[in-house]
Design a protein around this motif. Structure first.
Motif, mmCIF file in Angstrom:
data_model
loop_
_atom_site.group_PDB
_atom_site.id
_atom_site.type_symbol
_atom_site.label_atom_id
_atom_site.label_comp_id
_atom_site.label_asym_id
_atom_site.label_seq_id
_atom_site.Cartn_x
_atom_site.Cartn_y
_atom_site.Cartn_z
ATOM 1 N N PHE A 76 79.572 79.749 44.595
ATOM 2 C CA PHE A 76 80.905 80.048 45.131
ATOM 3 C C PHE A 76 81.248 81.514 44.874
ATOM 4 O O PHE A 76 81.704 82.232 45.769
ATOM 5 C CB PHE A 76 81.944 79.128 44.477
ATOM 6 N N ARG A 77 80.998 81.955 43.626
ATOM 7 C CA ARG A 77 81.369 83.325 43.250
ATOM 8 C C ARG A 77 80.602 84.346 44.087
ATOM 9 O O ARG A 77 81.159 85.340 44.559
ATOM 10 C CB ARG A 77 81.103 83.545 41.753
ATOM 11 N N THR A 78 79.296 84.081 44.286
ATOM 12 C CA THR A 78 78.491 85.021 45.064
ATOM 13 C C THR A 78 78.992 85.126 46.501
ATOM 14 O O THR A 78 79.092 86.213 47.058
ATOM 15 C CB THR A 78 77.007 84.595 45.053
ATOM 16 N N ILE A 79 79.327 83.974 47.080
ATOM 17 C CA ILE A 79 79.823 83.999 48.458
ATOM 18 C C ILE A 79 81.185 84.693 48.512
ATOM 19 O O ILE A 79 81.432 85.548 49.357
ATOM 20 C CB ILE A 79 79.925 82.568 49.033
ATOM 21 N N ALA A 80 82.051 84.347 47.583
ATOM 22 C CA ALA A 80 83.415 84.879 47.609
ATOM 23 C C ALA A 80 83.431 86.384 47.321
ATOM 24 O O ALA A 80 84.158 87.133 47.964
ATOM 25 C CB ALA A 80 84.277 84.139 46.593
ATOM 26 N N ALA A 81 82.623 86.802 46.364
ATOM 27 C CA ALA A 81 82.699 88.193 45.902
ATOM 28 C C ALA A 81 81.716 89.107 46.608
ATOM 29 O O ALA A 81 81.836 90.326 46.546
ATOM 30 C CB ALA A 81 82.449 88.248 44.393
ATOM 31 N N GLY A 82 80.711 88.539 47.263
ATOM 32 C CA GLY A 82 79.695 89.379 47.881
ATOM 33 C C GLY A 82 78.768 89.961 46.836
ATOM 34 O O GLY A 82 78.903 89.690 45.642
ATOM 35 N N ILE A 83 77.799 90.767 47.293
ATOM 36 C CA ILE A 83 76.820 91.352 46.378
ATOM 37 C C ILE A 83 76.790 92.863 46.583
ATOM 38 O O ILE A 83 76.437 93.345 47.659
ATOM 39 C CB ILE A 83 75.417 90.747 46.606
ATOM 40 N N VAL A 90 86.263 92.883 43.219
ATOM 41 C CA VAL A 90 86.724 92.029 44.306
ATOM 42 C C VAL A 90 88.014 91.335 43.953
ATOM 43 O O VAL A 90 88.539 90.562 44.734
ATOM 44 C CB VAL A 90 85.678 90.968 44.667
ATOM 45 N N GLY A 91 88.532 91.623 42.780
ATOM 46 C CA GLY A 91 89.757 90.946 42.393
ATOM 47 C C GLY A 91 89.451 89.548 41.909
ATOM 48 O O GLY A 91 88.293 89.159 41.743
ATOM 49 N N GLU A 92 90.482 88.791 41.718
ATOM 50 C CA GLU A 92 90.326 87.456 41.142
ATOM 51 C C GLU A 92 89.645 86.520 42.134
ATOM 52 O O GLU A 92 89.907 86.561 43.329
ATOM 53 C CB GLU A 92 91.718 86.916 40.792
ATOM 54 N N ILE A 93 88.755 85.699 41.598
ATOM 55 C CA ILE A 93 88.137 84.671 42.435
ATOM 56 C C ILE A 93 88.886 83.365 42.193
ATOM 57 O O ILE A 93 88.995 82.906 41.064
ATOM 58 C CB ILE A 93 86.652 84.471 42.063
ATOM 59 N N VAL A 94 89.379 82.800 43.264
ATOM 60 C CA VAL A 94 90.120 81.538 43.144
ATOM 61 C C VAL A 94 89.207 80.393 43.567
ATOM 62 O O VAL A 94 88.689 80.391 44.683
ATOM 63 C CB VAL A 94 91.386 81.566 44.029
ATOM 64 N N MET A 109 75.620 91.786 51.838
ATOM 65 C CA MET A 109 76.406 90.555 51.639
ATOM 66 C C MET A 109 77.871 90.902 51.373
ATOM 67 O O MET A 109 78.198 91.442 50.325
ATOM 68 C CB MET A 109 75.825 89.781 50.460
ATOM 69 N N PRO A 110 78.748 90.620 52.330
ATOM 70 C CA PRO A 110 80.159 90.957 52.128
ATOM 71 C C PRO A 110 80.871 89.939 51.231
ATOM 72 O O PRO A 110 80.344 88.867 50.961
ATOM 73 C CB PRO A 110 80.746 90.917 53.543
ATOM 74 N N ALA A 111 82.064 90.294 50.821
ATOM 75 C CA ALA A 111 82.906 89.390 50.035
ATOM 76 C C ALA A 111 83.621 88.449 51.005
ATOM 77 O O ALA A 111 84.603 88.819 51.632
ATOM 78 C CB ALA A 111 83.896 90.194 49.208
ATOM 79 N N TRP A 112 83.126 87.240 51.107
ATOM 80 C CA TRP A 112 83.623 86.320 52.142
ATOM 81 C C TRP A 112 84.994 85.761 51.846
ATOM 82 O O TRP A 112 85.582 85.073 52.672
ATOM 83 C CB TRP A 112 82.607 85.196 52.356
ATOM 84 N N LYS A 113 85.507 86.021 50.638
ATOM 85 C CA LYS A 113 86.844 85.498 50.350
ATOM 86 C C LYS A 113 87.893 86.113 51.269
ATOM 87 O O LYS A 113 88.983 85.599 51.428
ATOM 88 C CB LYS A 113 87.217 85.703 48.886
ATOM 89 N N LYS A 114 87.524 87.240 51.894
ATOM 90 C CA LYS A 114 88.459 87.861 52.825
ATOM 91 C C LYS A 114 88.541 87.089 54.134
ATOM 92 O O LYS A 114 89.510 87.195 54.872
ATOM 93 C CB LYS A 114 88.002 89.283 53.149
ATOM 94 N N LYS A 115 87.478 86.400 54.461
ATOM 95 C CA LYS A 115 87.399 85.761 55.768
ATOM 96 C C LYS A 115 87.509 84.237 55.665
ATOM 97 O O LYS A 115 88.138 83.603 56.496
ATOM 98 C CB LYS A 115 86.078 86.191 56.421
ATOM 99 N N LEU A 116 86.868 83.664 54.641
ATOM 100 C CA LEU A 116 86.808 82.206 54.557
ATOM 101 C C LEU A 116 87.833 81.671 53.565
ATOM 102 O O LEU A 116 88.142 82.328 52.564
ATOM 103 C CB LEU A 116 85.403 81.770 54.119
ATOM 104 N N LYS A 170 96.174 94.600 49.481
ATOM 105 C CA LYS A 170 96.534 95.980 49.192
ATOM 106 C C LYS A 170 96.553 96.271 47.698
ATOM 107 O O LYS A 170 96.710 97.405 47.282
ATOM 108 C CB LYS A 170 97.915 96.277 49.780
ATOM 109 N N ASP A 171 96.385 95.194 46.919
ATOM 110 C CA ASP A 171 96.559 95.367 45.479
ATOM 111 C C ASP A 171 95.240 95.651 44.770
ATOM 112 O O ASP A 171 95.142 95.577 43.574
ATOM 113 C CB ASP A 171 97.188 94.105 44.883
ATOM 114 N N ARG A 172 94.241 95.973 45.546
ATOM 115 C CA ARG A 172 92.937 96.120 44.909
ATOM 116 C C ARG A 172 92.694 97.560 44.516
ATOM 117 O O ARG A 172 92.085 98.330 45.238
ATOM 118 C CB ARG A 172 91.851 95.590 45.824
ATOM 119 N N GLY A 173 93.178 97.894 43.381
ATOM 120 C CA GLY A 173 93.014 99.250 42.885
ATOM 121 C C GLY A 173 91.552 99.551 42.621
ATOM 122 O O GLY A 173 90.772 98.682 42.319
#
Lengths: 245, 417
Positions: B116-123, B42-46, B128-135, B29-32
Motif C-alpha cells: 500500500f505504502r509503495t503504491i501510495a507514496a511512489g518510488i 509524500v506527506g502522511e499515508i492514510v 513510479m508516481p505517488a498514486w495517492k494523488k489519483k487513487l 498545497k501543504d507539502r512543504g
C-alpha cells in the motif's frame, strides 16, 4: 542371498547398466551405489579457471571453475546429485547443512538438504560476501526463480542461520553478488535418500526403503537423467549412469 | 519499426499515458519541501478505511490495475506494459513475489501495508508516481490484493513462512560523534564493496551487479538520498539495512551491528548527502515559435544579466511545487528546476504558456538540475506546465489547449504583475 535386479533404461538414454551382487547390509532397507560418468559427452574437459576481477588480495587471481568437473582417470563426474524420486518423506527432523565462503569460493559447490532443516552460512574471508539464494521451480507450468534469502557476511568468521531456503523442495542456486564468479547449488528433498558424487563420480546411499523408484541424476550443466530401480530389503544395487549426447 | 515511428510512439506514450492521472486534480498545497537534501516527501499515508481481500475487491482491483498500472507493469503483471520500454529503471515484474520495499526479513514477501505504502507514496528515482494523488484509499487496497495474485504462491508462502516484521526503535539525535562512529562502521561492514569508499556507488563490485532478472544494476549513490528507493528518512535507511532489497544485490545486514551502531551508520550515510548541485543555465530549447529576434534581443539566458528573482521549482513524484510563481514586469527571472524523477521515461520538461519562446526546456532530468533565465516583460497570468522531454512542442501545446497537460499535476500559474 544373491539376487539380480531389473534396471530399466529410461528416456532412451544410452546407459550402461551394471547389475551388481547383492549383500545383506546390517541396516534395514537397501543400498544403492554406482558411478556417474561424463563419457558420452566427448572428451573430458581439463582443469578450467575463472578470472577473479576484484579483491585479488583475498580471493587470489583465479579460482577453479567447478561447474563441470570430470576425473581424468575414469571420466567420473563430480557434483552430480542422485535422488530416489518418490521415496517416503521424512518430515522436519532437526537437520543442518552449511555453506562456507572460503577464498571467494562456495564450499561445498553442490549439496543436498532436507526440507525443514536449517542452513548455516559462514564466511572464512575478510571481505564482504553476500549469500544470495534463489529457489527455482515450476508453478502451474510457469518457471519461477525467486530470491528466498540474501544475507551479508561482512566479516571473517561471520555466521548466519536461516530455515527459509529449506522450506520447500526444489533446486536452490546460490550466488554472491559481490563476487560474480561464485556459484553453488543446493537441492532440497523431503527425504534423505540422496547423494552427491565424489571426484571419481562415485556415490552411495543406504537404508533406502524397498520399492520401485525412479533414480534421478541432476547436474548443473548436463541436466537430468534417470533410471528405474526396484529394491528389496537388504539389496545392494549397483546403478551406473552415463551422460550421453 | 523505424526510428521515426518509434519516436512518435514514445511521444505518444509519454504524453498520453499519464492522462489517467487526470482524475483527481485536487492538488495538495501543504507539502512543504526541503530543497537542500530531501525533496521527496509524500506527506502522511492514510491506510484507512482498509479493504479486505474478497472477490469484489479483486474485481475492482483488476479494473484499477488495468486502468492505471498496466501501462507500465503489463496486463499480466510481467513488467512489460507499453510504456516499459522507455522507462529506466524498468517497471517491476510481479510474477515472482519479489519486492524491494518491505518491512519484512530478507527473502520474505512484503506486508499488505508495505505494498500500500509503495503504491501510495511512489518510488523516488523511478517512474513510479505517488498514486495517492489519483487513487482513493479503497482503490489502492483493491490494487494491492490484485497485484498479489500475480505471484501464485503468495498465500502458500505466508503459511509456510509467516512474515517477520522488522521493528525500528526511535532514531536518536545525530551529531559529529555519531557520524564519526558511523564512518568506522561503514568501513567495518564494508558497504564500500559496492557503494564505494565515498558512497558514490563506485566500489570494486559495482560494475558486475545484476538484479534478479539478470539486468545490470548500479549500487545506490549514498550522496543522493533523494533517490533512495525506500525513502531517505533515518528510519527508512535503518529499515533497508535490515530488510535488504529483494530482487537486487543488496543483502540484509540484520544482526551485523547493534541497534545503536546501526543508527550511527545511518547518521554517517546521511552525512554523505551532498547539497544538490547548482542548476546549470540552459537556453530555451524547442519553443514552437522561437524567435531569433528575441534571442538577439538578449532577453533570455545568461545575456540578461543577474536575476532579480530566483524561483526554486521542485518536480518530484510527478508533481510540481510551488503552484504559483509571482514576479513583477520587467524583472529578470531565474527558475531553477529540481527534479527527483529520474530515468528516461519519467523525464520532465518545463514551459510557460505565453513565454514559450523563452521558457521551454526539454529533458529536465538529464544532467539535472537546470535553470532558465529570462525577462518577464509580458504582464498577465500564464499557465506553466511539464512539456515532457520528448515533446517537440506542438503536442504539449495542443494538449494544453485542450486543457490537458502531459503530466497533469505538474502545472501552475506564472503571474507577471
Amino acid at each position: 542371498m544373491r539376487k539380480k535386479f531389473i534396471i530399466i533404461c529410461s528416456l532412451g538414454l544410452m546407459v550402461a547398466s551394471t547389475l551388481g551382487p547383492g549383500v545383506l547390509p546390517a541396516q534395514a532397507g537397501a543400498t544403492i551405489k554406482g558411478v556417474v560418468q561424463y563419457s558420452g559427452q566427448g572428451p573430458a574437459p581439463g582443469e578450467r579457471w575463472l578470472k577473479v576481477t576484484k579483491n585479488v588480495d583475498i580471493c587470489g587471481k583465479r579460482v577453479r571453475d567447478e561447474t563441470l568437473l570430470v576425473s581424468a582417470d575414469n571420466d567420473g563426474l563430480k557434483n552430480a546429485v542422485i535422488s530416489v524420486e518418490g521415496a517416503p518423506a521424512k518430515e522436519s527432523q532437526p537437520f543442518q547443512i552449511s555453506i562456507d565462503n572460503n577464498d571467494c569460493v562456495f564450499a561445498p559447490h553442490v549439496q543436498t538438504g532436507l526440507r525443514g532443516g536449517t542452513l548455516l552460512i559462514k564466511s572464512s574471508d575478510e571481505v564482504l560476501h553476500n549469500t544470495h539464494i534463489f529457489w527455482q521451480g515450476k508453478v502451474d507450468g510457469t518457471q519461477i526463480e525467486k530470491t528466498v534469502l540474501n544475507l551479508s557476511l561482512s566479516m571473517k568468521g561471520a555466521e548466519k542461520k536461516s530455515r527459509r531456503p529449506l522450506l520447500r523442495n526444489g533446486l536452490l542456486s546460490v550466488k554472491c553478488d559481490a563476487h560474480e564468479w561464485m556459484s553453488a547449488y543446493m537441492l532440497v528433498f523431503d527425504h534423505p535418500y540422496t547423494a552427491v558424487t565424489d571426484g571419481q563420480g562415485a556415490f552411495e546411499m543406504k537404508n533406502v526403503p524397498p520399492g520401485t523408484y525412479r533414480l534421478k541424476v541432476w547436474h548443473e550443466k548436463l541436466g537430468e537423467i534417470e533410471k528405474e530401480v526396484t529394491l528389496q530389503e537388504g539389496d545392494l544395487a549397483e546403478v551406473n549412469f552415463v551422460y550421453s549426447k | 519499426m523505424n526510428t521515426k515511428r518509434k519516436l512518435i510512439l514514445t511521444i505518444f506514450f509519454i504524453a498520453v499515458a499519464p492522462m489517467g492521472l487526470l482524475g483527481a486534480r485536487a492538488l495538495t498545497k501543504d507539502r512543504g519541501r526541503d530543497l537542500a537534501i530531501y525533496p521527496y516527501k509524500v506527506g502522511e499515508i492514510v491506510y484507512q478505511p482498509r479493504v479486505k481481500a474478497s472477490q469484489e475487491a479483486m474485481e475492482n482491483g483488476k479494473k484499477v490495475y488495468e486502468m492505471n498500472c498496466a501501462r507500465c507493469h503489463g496486463l499480466k503483471g510481467d513488467g512489460t506494459g507499453p510504456l516499459a520500454f522507455v522507462l529506466e529503471p524498468k517497471p517491476l515484474d510481479f510474477r515472482n513475489g519479489t519486492f524491494k520495499l518491505r518491512s519484512t526479513e530478507s527473502g520474505q514477501l512484503p506486508s499488505d501495508e508495505d505494498l500500500f505504502r509503495t503504491i501510495a507514496a511512489g518510488i523516488p528515482g523511478s517512474g513510479m508516481p505517488a498514486w495517492k494523488k489519483k487513487l482513493s484509499v479503497q482503490e489502492i487496497w483493491q490494487s494491492v490484493h490484485y497485484i498479489k495474485g500475480f505471484y501464485p504462491l503468495w498465500e502458500q508462502d505466508l503459511k509456510l513462512d509467516p512474515l517477520k516484521m522488522i521493528t525500528i526503535a526511535e532514531a536518536p539525535e545525530f551529531d559529529q560523534d555519531t557520524v564519526a562512529k558511523g564512518k568506522a562502521l561503514y568501513i567495518k561492514v564494508k558497504c564500500g564493496q559496492c557503494h564505494g569508499d565515498t558512497g558514490v556507488g563506485d566500489g570494486p563490485s559495482a560494475g558486475t551487479l545484476k538484479d534478479d532478472w539478470g539486468k545490470k544494476i548500479l549500487p545506490g549513490d549514498m550522496t543522493k538520498p533523494w533517490f533512495f528507493r525506500g525513502g531517505s528518512k533515518p528510519a527508512d535507511i535503518y529499515r533497508g539495512f535490515d530488510t535488504g532489497l529483494n530482487g537486487t544485490p543488496m543483502p540484509s545486514f540484520k544482526g551485523d551491528l547493534s541497534d545503536t551502531e546501526q543508527w550511527h551508520l545511518v547518521s554517517y550515510i546521511l552525512s554523505l548527502a551532498k547539497g544538490r548541485p547548482e542548476p546549470q543555465l540552459v537556453e530555451a530549447q524547442k519553443g514552437p515559435e522561437i524567435s531569433e529576434g528575441l534571442r538577439r534581443a538578449s532577453e533570455i539566458g545568461s545575456r540578461v544579466g543577474k536575476p532579480d528573482v530566483v524561483v526554486n521549482l521542485v518536480q518530484d513524484g510527478w508533481e510540481t511545487w510551488p503552484k504559483e510563481i509571482r514576479v513583477k514586469k520587467g524583472q529578470v527571472v531565474e527558475i531553477r528546476i529540481w527534479t527527483t524523477d529520474n530515468g528516461v521515461g519519467a523525464g520532465h520538461g518545463f514551459a510557460i504558456d505565453g513565454y514559450e519562446d523563452r521558457v521551454f526546456v526539454n529533458g529536465i532530468t538529464m544532467d539535472s538540475p537546470k535553470a532558465i533565465r529570462f525577462v518577464a516583460n509580458r504582464p498577465g497570468e500564464f499557465d506553466f506546465y511539464c512539456s515532457t522531454q520528448c515533446d517537440p512542442g506542438q503536442l504539449s501545446i495542443t494538449m494544453k489547449n485542450m486543457g490537458i497537460w502531459g503530466h497533469p499535476f505538474m502545472g501552475g500559474t506564472f503571474i507577471v504583475e
